[in-house]
Design a protein around this motif. Structure first.
Motif, PDB file in Angstrom:
ATOM      1  N   SER A  98       6.732  27.867  97.281  1.00 30.29           N
ATOM      2  CA  SER A  98       5.786  28.617  96.466  1.00 30.29           C
ATOM      3  C   SER A  98       4.358  28.370  96.947  1.00 30.29           C
ATOM      4  O   SER A  98       4.079  27.402  97.649  1.00 30.29           O
ATOM      5  CB  SER A  98       5.904  28.219  94.989  1.00 30.29           C
ATOM      6  OG  SER A  98       5.472  26.880  94.813  1.00 30.29           O
ATOM      7  N   GLY A  99       3.481  29.267  96.552  1.00 35.13           N
ATOM      8  CA  GLY A  99       2.075  29.129  96.858  1.00 35.13           C
ATOM      9  C   GLY A  99       1.276  30.236  96.189  1.00 35.13           C
ATOM     10  O   GLY A  99       1.843  31.206  95.679  1.00 35.13           O
ATOM     11  N   GLU A 100      -0.030  30.055  96.185  1.00 36.07           N
ATOM     12  CA  GLU A 100      -0.932  31.049  95.613  1.00 36.07           C
ATOM     13  C   GLU A 100      -1.774  31.656  96.724  1.00 36.07           C
ATOM     14  O   GLU A 100      -2.474  30.941  97.444  1.00 36.07           O
ATOM     15  CB  GLU A 100      -1.858  30.416  94.572  1.00 36.07           C
ATOM     16  CG  GLU A 100      -2.836  31.407  93.988  1.00 36.07           C
ATOM     17  CD  GLU A 100      -3.859  30.785  93.046  1.00 36.07           C
ATOM     18  OE1 GLU A 100      -4.682  31.539  92.513  1.00 36.07           O
ATOM     19  OE2 GLU A 100      -3.842  29.553  92.863  1.00 36.07           O
ATOM     20  N   LEU A 101      -1.706  32.954  96.847  1.00 37.07           N
ATOM     21  CA  LEU A 101      -2.554  33.687  97.780  1.00 37.07           C
ATOM     22  C   LEU A 101      -3.770  34.156  97.009  1.00 37.07           C
ATOM     23  O   LEU A 101      -3.650  34.929  96.060  1.00 37.07           O
ATOM     24  CB  LEU A 101      -1.806  34.883  98.375  1.00 37.07           C
ATOM     25  CG  LEU A 101      -2.627  35.823  99.259  1.00 37.07           C
ATOM     26  CD1 LEU A 101      -3.215  35.083 100.451  1.00 37.07           C
ATOM     27  CD2 LEU A 101      -1.773  36.995  99.701  1.00 37.07           C
ATOM     28  N   ARG A 102      -4.959  33.650  97.395  1.00 32.42           N
ATOM     29  CA  ARG A 102      -6.199  34.054  96.734  1.00 32.42           C
ATOM     30  C   ARG A 102      -6.956  34.998  97.647  1.00 32.42           C
ATOM     31  O   ARG A 102      -7.228  34.665  98.800  1.00 32.42           O
ATOM     32  CB  ARG A 102      -7.062  32.841  96.427  1.00 32.42           C
ATOM     33  CG  ARG A 102      -6.483  32.007  95.335  1.00 32.42           C
ATOM     34  CD  ARG A 102      -7.430  30.911  94.957  1.00 32.42           C
ATOM     35  NE  ARG A 102      -7.363  30.807  93.517  1.00 32.42           N
ATOM     36  CZ  ARG A 102      -8.301  30.289  92.765  1.00 32.42           C
ATOM     37  NH1 ARG A 102      -9.392  29.834  93.307  1.00 32.42           N
ATOM     38  NH2 ARG A 102      -8.147  30.224  91.482  1.00 32.42           N
TER      39      ARG A 102
END
Length: 140
Positions: free
Chosen positions: A76-80
Motif C-alpha cells: 500500500s501507499g499514498e500517491l499525493r
C-alpha cells in the motif's frame, strides 16, 4: 488502507476541493476502470490524494508511505498529487498516468525485494500502458 483481496487493486481518491478540474476527476475514473480488472500477482492499495486549494499539496507529486505486508500479500501507499500541477494542467492524462505508473512501479519494486520468486517484470507489464498512452497521447 486495505486491498479487496490478494491479486487485486484497491484505488481510492480524495480531492482537495470542489474546484478540481472535471477532466482530472474523469481521467482518474478512467484509470481506476482500466486497472481494477487486471489479474495482479499481489494485492495493491493505492490511496490518491489530489491536491487543491483546500487540501494543499506543495511537495512534488510522489508516492508516500509505501508498505509491504507479507503475511497479507498486500502493498500500500499514498500517491499525493501536487496542487499547482493538478489545478493548472491542460492535459490530465499526461499528469496522472505517469504518476500512477511510477507509484505502482515503486510498490512492485518493494514487493520484489521482499518476495522470492515474485515476477516484477510481468507485474509491471500489466500497467505499462499507462506510460505509453501518456507519452503517445493515445487512450488505453
Amino acid at each position: 488502507m486495505s486491498a479487496r483481496s490478494p491479486g487485486s487493486l484497491s484505488f481510492r481518491a480524495v480531492y482537495g476541493d470542489p474546484a478540481i478540474p472535471t477532466a482530472v476527476i474523469s481521467e482518474l475514473a478512467r484509470l481506476k476502470a482500466g486497472l481494477r480488472p487486471l489479474d495482479w500477482q499481489f494485492g495493491y492499495d493505492l490511496f490518491v490524494t489530489v491536491g487543491g486549494d483546500l487540501t494543499v499539496v506543495t511537495e512534488p507529486t510522489a508516492l508516500l508511505r509505501p508498505r509491504v505486508m507479507l503475511a497479507e500479500r498486500r502493498a500500500s501507499g499514498e500517491l499525493r498529487l501536487n496542487s499547482d500541477d493538478v489545478l493548472r494542467t491542460t492535459d490530465p492524462a499526461a499528469l496522472l498516468r505517469p504518476a500512477v505508473h511510477d507509484a505502482l512501479g515503486e510498490l512492485v519494486t518493494r514487493v520484489a525485494r521482499r518476495v522470492p520468486g515474485f515476477d516484477a517484470e510481468s507485474e509491471r507489464a500489466r500497467f505499462a500502458f499507462l506510460r505509453s498512452s501518456a507519452v503517445e497521447g493515445t487512450p488505453s
